[in-house]
Design a protein around this motif. Structure first.
Motif: not given
Length: 230
Positions: A71-80
């Motif tokens: 939810a925090v985001g900011g990373s290509s690992l977690t943000d599609p």
């Protein structure tokens, strides 16, 4: 024979955490902890964790999910919506695969579980050299976190956060794992794919370079023929 100290091993399922787990089971009464955080290869990493825990016969294991990091985001690992970099390892900057302050979250959960089960050691497979350059993978960070844990946890006076691979290169980690007969075929390092490793992301490139440097084939499947690592 003296009773072995209890430990919590943070095991993502990747190559570094596998070799760390191999060390921990020799040195301690190890419990394995896996924390998912909404990463792209969450399912595959969990499967690697289960397979490695089965291999070492570890019965006390805990798998948790903290979706807050997605939810925090900011990373290509977690943000599609953010593509994972595949152009080669760039150590001049922090890569977009860095998940903001992830290791603090994981280490905090490990400390909590260690308190709950009476363990005095936490093993983390962080690597400072020859890595992607994450700022929360340094020994200075873990020294500071260990001090904070000892101050803030009720039963953490003797707590130690151990990072046995912190100053090793990736090739040295592979050599150590081979000497310890670590089951590399059960591990998973790719940031992108879950069936066949992409061979192009930073994690795949570092892993392939390490195995090639040791003159040994990486036992996990790759899509096509991975390019030489620059």
């Amino acid at each position: 024979m003296a009773e072995q100290a209890g430990s919590v091993v943070l095991l993502s399922g990747g190559m570094d955490s596998l070799v760390t787990a191999a060390i921990a089971v020799r040195e301690s009464d190890a419990s394995f902890l896996h924390v998912s955080y909404g990463q792209r290869t969450e399912r595959r990493e969990r499967a690697a964790f289960d397979a490695i825990a089965d291999h070492y016969g570890v019965k006390r294991r805990l798998a948790l999910s903290i979706e807050s990091l997605r939810a925090v985001g900011g990373s290509s690992l977690t943000d599609p919506s953010m593509p994972v970099r595949t152009g080669g390892v760039d150590r001049s900057r922090v890569p977009d695969t860095y998940v903001p302050f992830r290791n603090a979250h994981l280490a905090a959960i490990a400390v909590s579980w260690a308190e709950g089960i009476g363990a005095s050691r936490i093993y983390i497979g962080a690597v400072e050299q020859d890595s992607s350059g994450y700022p929360d993978c340094t020994r200075a960070f873990f020294d500071a976190f260990e001090k904070a844990a000892r101050l803030g946890a009720a039963r953490a006076g003797e707590l130690r956060i151990l990072t046995p691979l912190i100053h090793l290169s990736k090739a040295e980690i592979v050599r150590l794992g081979l000497r310890m007969d670590a089951p590399f075929h059960l591990s998973w390092s790719c940031y992108v794919e879950e069936e066949r490793a992409c061979g192009l992301c930073d994690s795949c490139r570092l892993r392939l370079e390490a195995f090639r440097g040791c003159g040994v084939a990486d036992p996990i499947p790759y899509a096509g023929t991975p390019p030489p690592t620059p």
